[in-house]
Design a protein around this motif. Structure first.
Motif, PDB file in Angstrom:
ATOM      1  N   GLU A   1      39.765 -51.281  15.224  1.00 38.02           N
ATOM      2  CA  GLU A   1      38.397 -51.541  15.668  1.00 38.02           C
ATOM      3  C   GLU A   1      37.717 -50.342  16.294  1.00 38.02           C
TER       4      GLU A   1
ATOM      5  N   GLY B   1      32.296 -49.361   8.390  1.00 38.18           N
ATOM      6  CA  GLY B   1      31.341 -49.493   9.493  1.00 38.18           C
ATOM      7  C   GLY B   1      32.035 -49.814  10.804  1.00 38.18           C
ATOM      8  N   ALA B   2      31.329 -49.558  11.915  1.00 38.12           N
ATOM      9  CA  ALA B   2      31.944 -49.618  13.239  1.00 38.12           C
ATOM     10  C   ALA B   2      32.498 -51.001  13.564  1.00 38.12           C
ATOM     11  N   ARG B   3      33.683 -50.990  14.143  1.00 37.00           N
ATOM     12  CA  ARG B   3      34.433 -52.142  14.646  1.00 37.00           C
ATOM     13  C   ARG B   3      34.832 -53.110  13.524  1.00 37.00           C
TER      14      ARG B   3
ATOM     15  N   VAL C   1      30.293 -54.320  14.913  1.00 35.11           N
ATOM     16  CA  VAL C   1      29.210 -53.604  15.599  1.00 35.11           C
ATOM     17  C   VAL C   1      28.213 -53.018  14.603  1.00 35.11           C
ATOM     18  N   ALA C   2      28.693 -52.480  13.505  1.00 34.40           N
ATOM     19  CA  ALA C   2      27.767 -51.948  12.496  1.00 34.40           C
ATOM     20  C   ALA C   2      26.936 -53.064  11.868  1.00 34.40           C
TER      21      ALA C   2
ATOM     22  N   ARG D   1      21.080 -60.624  15.853  1.00 34.91           N
ATOM     23  CA  ARG D   1      22.292 -60.670  16.685  1.00 34.91           C
ATOM     24  C   ARG D   1      23.572 -60.816  15.867  1.00 34.91           C
TER      25      ARG D   1
ATOM     26  N   LYS E   1      26.933 -60.414  14.089  1.00 42.04           N
ATOM     27  CA  LYS E   1      28.121 -59.552  14.211  1.00 42.04           C
ATOM     28  C   LYS E   1      29.202 -60.132  13.317  1.00 42.04           C
TER      29      LYS E   1
END
Lengths: 319, 257
Positions: free
Chosen positions: A154, A176-178, A197-198, A225, A227
């Motif tokens: 992550e 992508g992030a996380r 997160v991305a 929002r 995720k």
């Protein structure tokens, strides 16, 4: 040689599935328990205390046992699917978070605070291998042919590809992030990964270990929002279901293009998801709401919410 | 025999896959600061990531303001000097780790990236909090050592393990700057300083271990959630406060002047 013989003996056993109990098992991260729901009545049947911070959950190949990762106890808890007794706990290295069970019975798990993936034999308790991966390893998946294990890290934003034969890393794929969770296509040619997160869902070609398509617009297409967390493919391969965390919804994506086909509003922080054998029901854990949403996939509507323990995290369905 | 040995050498190079890349970064500021400790942890964690991709970051601690030619970006903990250093940085990204001046944001310097929240961001966070908690003596910050939500727990633990002291906002700013540079360079390893600055400004999903994705405003300020802190230093909550308007940009947007 002994290993090969063991595999030959184990495989036929693995296919001898226990009679389904039709139970949904839900880990309660802050409740230190597993909520057991009878999916035929939609009622809570039992709450089983299991130990500290249960998150990841999954079955033994014969479905006679439910494993839960107990992060604060550094162990895997073993619950009998039929009797609902916590039979034992197995030391599993530091802070186990999530895992996947190989068809041969080996548990591949992520040790979140150690940056490790661990291969554990749940019968002997032997740790077969520890593989160094990125920071905060999380989602684990076993390829359909059993030859590779994927682990997401992550905080290092990668999917690590591990060869089961020698526990070596064969690829490290930046996404992508996380990155949170992975799901395979039944033919094993692709996997999909959520990036929390991305806000991305990416499809990766397993022959090249490269991203072939990514939807990076989910926040615009669903809500700001979103995720992405939980991910699974419908049994007919036509729909990719993705839970959206604080986006408080589940989306059905086209597995090829990753276009959003439909969404359904669920509870707050929709996290782990499971799909019924007939493909008609999705179950999703809503953490702060302390509920499980039951979604009718034919209409993509939430038809029921069921109370759980504190902060439900993961779900596993024995049907 | 000799040609046979050469063949083995060539084969081993091929097995090593992607060529190793090394990137130099520079730091201007005190040798004993929380921001530098956070920065070093961020470099180490970037190198943990880079170990899987044959990418290495190095950090040079500067005593003056002269940036070495090879450095791709500069991290600065020297309040009052950011504009000056940015002007002399040859277009490199200059990370402001500690100066909260609103005027510095409104100046919209082309190569300054402000990681620490501006004074106005913190004031807006406190104002949002006081709507639901009138009379509360709260302050706002980029980070709190007791934060556990999202992945704050993990980063706080790593910092505490590394240094034996709790992670504060300056340490977080240093850590985040290093991770933002590291993650961006992992994705675009051929970057020069200008390409790196451009990629950082375009990035829309940077992970600060605070939940929401972080990105840079036109002013160079990092969009980020903040924490609210009570009079005794205790963690009260997060901003944007639930129900407040404007999302992350409801916290201290500074128009360019």
């Amino acid at each position: 040689m002994l290993r090969i013989l063991t595999a030959l003996v184990l495989l036929p056993l693995a296919q001898a599935l226990a009679e389904p109990t039709h139970r949904l098992f839900v880990t309660n991260e802050a409740g230190d328990s597993v909520t057991v729901i009878d999916t035929r009545s939609g009622e809570v049947e039992a709450t089983v205390p299991v130990g500290g911070r249960p998150r990841g959950i999954g079955f033994s190949p014969d479905r006679k046992l439910v494993y839960v990762a107990l992060g604060n106890d550094n162990a895997i808890g073993v619950v009998n699917t039929a009797s609902l007794k916590l039979e034992r706990t197995i030391p599993a290295g530091s802070d186990p978070e999530a895992f996947a069970v190989h068809p041969d019975g080996t548990i591949y798990l992520s040790n979140e605070d150690e940056g490790l993936a661990t291969a554990l034999n749940p019968e002997s308790g032997e740790i077969l291998a520890e593989i160094k991966v990125g920071l905060e390893p999380e989602g684990v998946g076993v390829s359909p042919d059993g030859q590779q294990v994927l682990v997401t890290s992550e905080s290092s934003n990668m999917v690590h590809v591990i060869s089961v034969a020698d526990n070596s890393l064969v690829a490290n794929i930046l996404v992508g992030a996380r990155p949170r969770e992975v799901a395979f296509s039944p033919d094993g040619k692709h996997f999909w990964v959520t990036s929390e997160v991305a806000g991305h869902v990416s499809k990766v070609d397993r022959a090249t270990n490269r991203i072939v398509v990514a939807n990076k617009q989910l926040r615009r297409q669903i809500n700001p929002r979103v995720k992405p967390k939980g991910i699974l493919l419908s049994h007919d391969g036509e729909r990719l279901y993705v839970s959206m965390g604080r986006g408080n919804s589940i989306a059905a994506l086209d597995p090829e293009t990753l276009a959003v086909l439909e969404t359904v509003e669920t509870g707050v922080r929709t996290w782990g998801i499971a799909l019924s054998r007939d493909g008609k029901r999705l179950y999703a854990a809503n953490g702060p709401d302390a509920t499980v949403s039951v979604v009718d996939t034919t209409t993509m509507s939430e038809i029921k919410t069921i109370p759980t323990g504190e902060m439900p995290w993961g779900v596993a369905l024995d049907d | 025999m000799r040609s046979y040995l050469y063949a083995i050498a060539a084969a081993s190079v091929l097995i090593a896959a992607a060529p190793a890349a090394e990137f130099e970064l520079a730091y201007i500021g005190s040798a004993d600061s929380a921001s530098l400790r956070g920065l070093k942890l961020g470099i180490e964690e970037s190198n943990h990531q880079g170990a899987f991709l044959d990418v290495t970051l190095t950090l040079t601690e500067l005593t003056g303001k002269a940036v070495p030619d090879g450095a791709l970006a500069v991290f600065v903990d020297r309040p009052g000097s950011i504009a000056d250093i940015a002007a002399g940085a040859g277009g490199r990204a200059v990370f402001n780790l500690s100066d909260d001046s609103d005027a510095l944001r409104s100046a919209c310097l082309a190569n300054a990236l402000h990681i620490i929240p501006s004074a106005k961001m913190r004031a807006d966070a406190v104002a949002q909090w006081q709507v639901g908690n009138p009379g509360s003596k709260a302050s706002a910050a980029a980070w709190h050592s007791k934060a556990v939500k999202f992945a704050a727990r993990d980063l706080n633990r790593r910092y505490l393990d590394r240094y034996g002291s709790p992670m504060d906002a300056l340490a977080w700013a240093g850590w985040f700057a290093a991770r933002a540079v590291g993650d961006t360079l992992m994705r675009e390893p051929a970057s020069d300083a200008a390409a790196l600055l451009g990629a950082l400004k375009q990035a829309d999903g940077l992970d600060g271990q605070k939940g929401d994705p972080h990105s840079f405003r036109a002013s160079g300020q990092l969009r980020q959630p903040l924490v609210l802190v009570g009079a005794a230093g205790e963690l009260l909550g997060e901003a944007p406060v639930r129900g407040a308007q404007g999302g992350l940009d409801g916290l201290g947007s500074s128009p360019c002047q």
